[in-house]
Design an enzyme around this catalytic site. Structure first.
Site, PDB file in Angstrom:
ATOM      1  N   GLU A  26       1.166  -0.699   0.405  1.00  0.00           N
ATOM      2  CA  GLU A  26      -0.261   0.453  -0.130  1.00  0.00           C
ATOM      3  C   GLU A  26       1.344   1.218   0.300  1.00  0.00           C
ATOM      4  O   GLU A  26       2.046   1.689   0.407  1.00  0.00           O
ATOM      5  CB  GLU A  26      -1.057   0.013   0.957  1.00  0.00           C
ATOM      6  CG  GLU A  26      -1.846   0.891   1.357  1.00  0.00           C
ATOM      7  CD  GLU A  26      -3.048   0.957   2.731  1.00  0.00           C
ATOM      8  OE1 GLU A  26      -3.042   0.026   2.766  1.00  0.00           O
ATOM      9  OE2 GLU A  26      -3.857   1.726   1.738  1.00  0.00           O
ATOM     10  N   ASN A 173     -12.703  -1.510  -1.140  1.00  0.00           N
ATOM     11  CA  ASN A 173     -11.811  -1.820   0.514  1.00  0.00           C
ATOM     12  C   ASN A 173     -12.500  -1.550   1.768  1.00  0.00           C
ATOM     13  O   ASN A 173     -12.770   0.017   1.769  1.00  0.00           O
ATOM     14  CB  ASN A 173     -10.066  -1.565   0.716  1.00  0.00           C
ATOM     15  CG  ASN A 173      -9.281  -1.813   1.861  1.00  0.00           C
ATOM     16  OD1 ASN A 173      -9.566  -2.813   1.803  1.00  0.00           O
ATOM     17  ND2 ASN A 173      -9.448  -0.469   2.189  1.00  0.00           N
ATOM     18  N   GLU A 174     -12.411  -2.492   2.313  1.00  0.00           N
ATOM     19  CA  GLU A 174     -13.271  -1.769   3.689  1.00  0.00           C
ATOM     20  C   GLU A 174     -13.856  -0.894   3.505  1.00  0.00           C
ATOM     21  O   GLU A 174     -14.392   0.010   4.751  1.00  0.00           O
ATOM     22  CB  GLU A 174     -12.482  -1.540   5.032  1.00  0.00           C
ATOM     23  CG  GLU A 174     -11.056  -2.725   4.811  1.00  0.00           C
ATOM     24  CD  GLU A 174     -10.247  -2.264   6.109  1.00  0.00           C
ATOM     25  OE1 GLU A 174     -10.191  -1.422   7.415  1.00  0.00           O
ATOM     26  OE2 GLU A 174      -9.243  -3.884   6.384  1.00  0.00           O
ATOM     27  N   TYR A 240      -7.009  -9.279  11.267  1.00  0.00           N
ATOM     28  CA  TYR A 240      -5.354  -9.097  12.101  1.00  0.00           C
ATOM     29  C   TYR A 240      -4.735  -9.633  13.272  1.00  0.00           C
ATOM     30  O   TYR A 240      -6.020 -10.135  14.459  1.00  0.00           O
ATOM     31  CB  TYR A 240      -4.979  -7.376  11.864  1.00  0.00           C
ATOM     32  CG  TYR A 240      -4.844  -6.576  10.835  1.00  0.00           C
ATOM     33  CD1 TYR A 240      -3.263  -6.831  10.241  1.00  0.00           C
ATOM     34  CD2 TYR A 240      -6.030  -6.150  10.420  1.00  0.00           C
ATOM     35  CE1 TYR A 240      -2.784  -6.036   8.723  1.00  0.00           C
ATOM     36  CE2 TYR A 240      -5.600  -5.153   9.449  1.00  0.00           C
ATOM     37  CZ  TYR A 240      -3.844  -6.054   8.326  1.00  0.00           C
ATOM     38  OH  TYR A 240      -4.061  -5.065   7.061  1.00  0.00           O
ATOM     39  N   GLU A 297      -6.309  -9.193   3.197  1.00  0.00           N
ATOM     40  CA  GLU A 297      -5.314  -7.789   4.440  1.00  0.00           C
ATOM     41  C   GLU A 297      -5.091  -9.474   6.039  1.00  0.00           C
ATOM     42  O   GLU A 297      -5.991  -9.404   6.303  1.00  0.00           O
ATOM     43  CB  GLU A 297      -5.837  -7.018   4.998  1.00  0.00           C
ATOM     44  CG  GLU A 297      -5.599  -6.023   3.836  1.00  0.00           C
ATOM     45  CD  GLU A 297      -6.412  -4.451   4.258  1.00  0.00           C
ATOM     46  OE1 GLU A 297      -5.841  -4.061   5.555  1.00  0.00           O
ATOM     47  OE2 GLU A 297      -6.298  -3.640   3.388  1.00  0.00           O
ATOM     48  N   GLN A 346       2.238  -6.558   5.450  1.00  0.00           N
ATOM     49  CA  GLN A 346       1.997  -5.761   4.363  1.00  0.00           C
ATOM     50  C   GLN A 346       4.356  -6.327   3.433  1.00  0.00           C
ATOM     51  O   GLN A 346       4.885  -6.445   4.258  1.00  0.00           O
ATOM     52  CB  GLN A 346       2.277  -4.426   3.697  1.00  0.00           C
ATOM     53  CG  GLN A 346       0.424  -3.642   3.747  1.00  0.00           C
ATOM     54  CD  GLN A 346       0.392  -2.515   3.702  1.00  0.00           C
ATOM     55  OE1 GLN A 346       1.118  -1.783   2.838  1.00  0.00           O
ATOM     56  NE2 GLN A 346      -0.895  -2.120   4.546  1.00  0.00           N
TER      57      GLN A 346
HETATM   58  O1  AHR Z   1      -2.467  -2.557   6.342  1.00  0.00           O
HETATM   59  C1  AHR Z   1      -3.243  -1.020   6.472  1.00  0.00           C
HETATM   60  C2  AHR Z   1      -4.188  -0.986   6.772  1.00  0.00           C
HETATM   61  O2  AHR Z   1      -5.905  -1.541   8.055  1.00  0.00           O
HETATM   62  C3  AHR Z   1      -5.155  -0.923   4.895  1.00  0.00           C
HETATM   63  O3  AHR Z   1      -4.925   0.021   5.007  1.00  0.00           O
HETATM   64  C4  AHR Z   1      -6.689  -1.737   5.978  1.00  0.00           C
HETATM   65  O4  AHR Z   1      -7.894  -1.803   4.984  1.00  0.00           O
HETATM   66  C5  AHR Z   1      -6.945  -1.524   6.341  1.00  0.00           C
HETATM   67  O5  AHR Z   1      -7.699  -1.598   8.090  1.00  0.00           O
END
Ligand code: AHR
Length: 495
Positions: A26, A173-174, A240, A297, A346
């Protein structure tokens, strides 16, 4: 106590799509700028502005697919600002990530060039949150239309004669959060509308990915599947691994206490529950499993390194991250009938990265080494492996001490990967192998381990954690006995 596993190499259980080992880069912190793009005039060795060392490193792990430009950045990215002569490109503020100036020097042409160098598939995420349908439609036309058209002509003027092959396209995205704070019903309608104009030109076939749920928002998946399943090829999911709490303190990447090791493993294993539950909803509307679950992600998210820009999400990476990666891959393999792609967050210098850079220096993280060791599973057949693990106990809680996965490649070589997540104790595993005659001579192994929970590589000591040959195994009558030290990832090859 010895733990038992039964491996049956004749029982194939689907194919492990190599895209499960995908990546995400990103416009965030030092991922694109510095980490990948340094510009043609940089003293750092580069090819057309892209770092040679990073390209070489990523090629070495056979990076299959790369997602770009975001993340949250995608829903405020206007692609037209990032094409044409670089000096004339618009400068904007990256409001999501550190409020820094984005000079748009890395745009569509540079990204496609990077994918060509890496020999990987591009996965582009379009802007639904603040972009128009026309803008998205024209981007696809710009990239993939061969004949005469305003966008194709513009691409040619900008130096790219032939259209690119664009494989994967994400429609936002999101969108439940940074991508517009939408309700699923609203996004679902927008998805149907925007994707209509993501066209397949000149034989290019785009795999369309709808923006999916955050963690355990099962209602989002339900609504998207109910209303829009027939318009999508994939549906995403983001999760995450955060030992603490997002807003009050996530926990440090290094120097963390034992309980944060344990809770990190526990939270990494939660990915399995999420896939099962979202998968059950997908099964209801798509029993044939035509639609891929795209976990675009995932990874660890800790507090940033002290003294670094909080908006840059720069964190160190330890043997703990390596175990998190290994556990995730095992879970993804288990669900390879539904999970068709994942993208760790990432690639460079951000969150759970493969690579860290500082000026011209570059180091591999323990996570990188797991990607390298596990490339043997790319596109291989998953084979049956049942494990009865013993308990890894901590403060009255338990987790399975070991996790195993196995696959068979085209040559018939079987690879078994094992993680011992216990931070203190060895693990002994007996693998009863059926369908393959083994001897000590046809088994080989590699191990990634460390003697400290936060062992990591630094710019001064880049090889503290790296894979080495492993031979703590023996072929016995009851099968293959393997002895793993605490905090270890092992890959065995058998043929
Ligand atoms: O990876 C960091 C961020 O995490 C991304 O930009 C977003 O999609 C997520 O919340």
């Amino acid at each position: 106590m010895k733990q038992q596993a039964i491996l049956n190499v004749d029982v194939e259980q689907g194919k492990i799509n190599k895209n499960i080992y995908g990546h995400f880069a990103e416009h965030l912190g030092r991922c694109i700028y510095e980490g990948i793009w340094v510009g043609e005039d940089s003293p750092i060795p580069n090819t057309n502005g892209i770092r040679n060392d990073v390209v070489e490193a990523l090629k070495n792990i056979n990076i299959p697919v790369l997602r770009w430009p975001g993340g949250c950045f995608a829903d405020e990215y206007h692609w037209k600002d990032g094409v044409g002569p670089r000096e004339e490109r618009k400068r904007m503020v990256n409001t999501h990530w550190g409020g820094v100036v984005e000079n748009n020097h890395f745009g569509t042409h540079e990204f496609m060039m990077l994918c060509e160098m890496l020999e990987c598939e591009p996965y582009i995420c379009g802007n639904v949150g603040s972009g128009t349908v026309q803008e998205m439609s024209e981007w696809v036309e710009y990239m993939t239309f061969k004949g005469e058209s305003p966008m194709a002509n513009w691409r040619r003027e900008n130096g790219q004669e032939e259209p690119w092959k664009l494989t994967y396209f994400g429609v936002g995205n999101e969108n439940w959060g940074c991508g517009g704070n939408m309700r699923p019903e609203y996004y679902s309608d927008l998805y149907r509308r925007y994707q209509t104009y993501v066209r397949n030109y000149d034989g290019n076939k785009i795999y369309k990915i709808a923006g999916g749920a955050n963690v355990d928002d099962y209602n989002w998946t339900e609504v998207l599947m109910r209303e829009s399943a027939r318009y999508m090829d994939g549906l995403s999911l983001h999760y995450y691994t955060v030992p603490g709490e997002f807003w009050t303190g996530k926990g440090a990447a290094t120097g963390f206490p034992e309980d944060e090791w344990f809770v990190t493993m526990k939270k990494a294993l939660h990915m399995d529950t999420l896939i099962r539950k979202h998968g059950t909803i997908m099964d209801k509307y798509d029993p044939e499993k035509r639609i891929g679950m795209i976990i675009d992600e995932w990874g660890t998210w800790f507090d940033v390194e002290p003294g670094t820009n909080p908006g840059f999400l720069y964190q160190q990476n330890t043997i703990r991250d390596a175990l998190v990666a290994g556990l995730h891959f095992h879970i993804f393999h288990d669900h390879c009938d539904r999970v068709q792609m994942t993208n760790i967050a990432q690639t460079v210098n951000v969150l759970q990265s493969m690579i860290l850079t500082e000026g011209e220096k570059m180091i591999f993280t323990p996570t990188y080494h797991v990607f390298e060791m596990y490339k043997v599973h790319h596109d291989a057949k998953r084979v049956a492996l049942d494990t009865k693990a013993t308990d890894y106990k901590f403060n009255g809680e338990t987790l399975p001490q070991v996790s195993l996965t196995a696959s068979k490649n085209e040559e018939g070589t079987v690879h078994v990967s094992i993680c011992n997540i216990d931070h203190e104790n060895d693990a002994e595993v007996n693998i009863d192998i059926r369908g393959l005659a083994i001897s000590n001579a046809n088994v080989s192994g590699r191990i990634l381990t460390a003697d400290k929970m936060d062992a990591h590589n630094s710019f001064e000591h880049g090889e503290n954690v790296k894979p080495v040959e492993f031979n703590a195994f023996s072929v016995e009558e009851e099968g293959l006995n393997v002895k793993l030290p605490p905090m270890s990832v092992v890959v065995l090859a058998m043929n």
